[in-house]
Design a protein around this motif. Structure first.
Motif, PDB file in Angstrom:
ATOM      1  N   LYS A  50       0.838  -1.030  -0.053  1.00 10.48           N
ATOM      2  CA  LYS A  50      -0.126   0.123  -0.117  1.00 10.48           C
ATOM      3  C   LYS A  50       0.668   1.290   0.093  1.00 10.48           C
ATOM      4  O   LYS A  50       1.741   1.362   0.843  1.00 10.48           O
ATOM      5  CB  LYS A  50      -0.978  -0.053   1.076  1.00 10.48           C
ATOM      6  N   ARG A  51       0.998   2.040  -0.908  1.00 11.58           N
ATOM      7  CA  ARG A  51       1.514   3.151  -1.186  1.00 11.58           C
ATOM      8  C   ARG A  51       1.528   4.247  -0.022  1.00 11.58           C
ATOM      9  O   ARG A  51       2.419   4.835   0.446  1.00 11.58           O
ATOM     10  CB  ARG A  51       1.444   3.950  -2.525  1.00 11.58           C
ATOM     11  N   GLU A  52       0.266   4.390   0.320  1.00 10.62           N
ATOM     12  CA  GLU A  52       0.068   5.517   1.442  1.00 10.62           C
ATOM     13  C   GLU A  52       0.835   4.923   2.806  1.00 10.62           C
ATOM     14  O   GLU A  52       1.377   5.994   3.648  1.00 10.62           O
ATOM     15  CB  GLU A  52      -1.518   5.554   1.641  1.00 10.62           C
ATOM     16  N   THR A  53       0.641   3.848   2.946  1.00 10.24           N
ATOM     17  CA  THR A  53       0.955   3.463   4.572  1.00 10.24           C
ATOM     18  C   THR A  53       2.417   2.495   4.394  1.00 10.24           C
ATOM     19  O   THR A  53       2.996   2.494   5.521  1.00 10.24           O
ATOM     20  CB  THR A  53       0.119   2.616   5.422  1.00 10.24           C
TER      21      THR A  53
END
Length: 88
Positions: free
Chosen positions: A76-79
């Motif tokens: 997951k790019r965000e986290t």
């Protein structure tokens, strides 16, 4: 007359690819770690250091990239969290 033919084991004749060998072990480690991917990869890395599961041509980093490319895991790019995909 039935019998046994013994020969020296040659790991290079094993039909499994390096990815398949590591995948079998990784999936077992996922079971032991209750699906905790970072912990399973950490254990796999430690096992590689101790037992030399990989070589100069194919390493743990290559294995992780193949897991992503083949859809087993996703980051997951965000986290930055790594998760198991439904395709596995």
């Amino acid at each position: 007359m039935p019998g046994f033919l013994f020969s020296k084991y040659d790991p290079k004749k094993d039909s499994k690819t390096p990815f398949d060998k590591l995948l079998d072990l990784f999936l077992q480690l996922l079971t032991y770690t209750s699906g905790d991917i970072p912990e399973a990869l950490s254990w796999l890395t430690e096992l590689d250091k101790e037992y030399r599961l990989t070589d100069g041509e194919y390493g743990i980093g290559d294995f992780i990239e193949d897991l992503k490319d083949k859809g087993y895991i996703d980051e997951k790019r965000e986290t930055g969290e790594i998760v198991i995909t439904p395709n596995s």
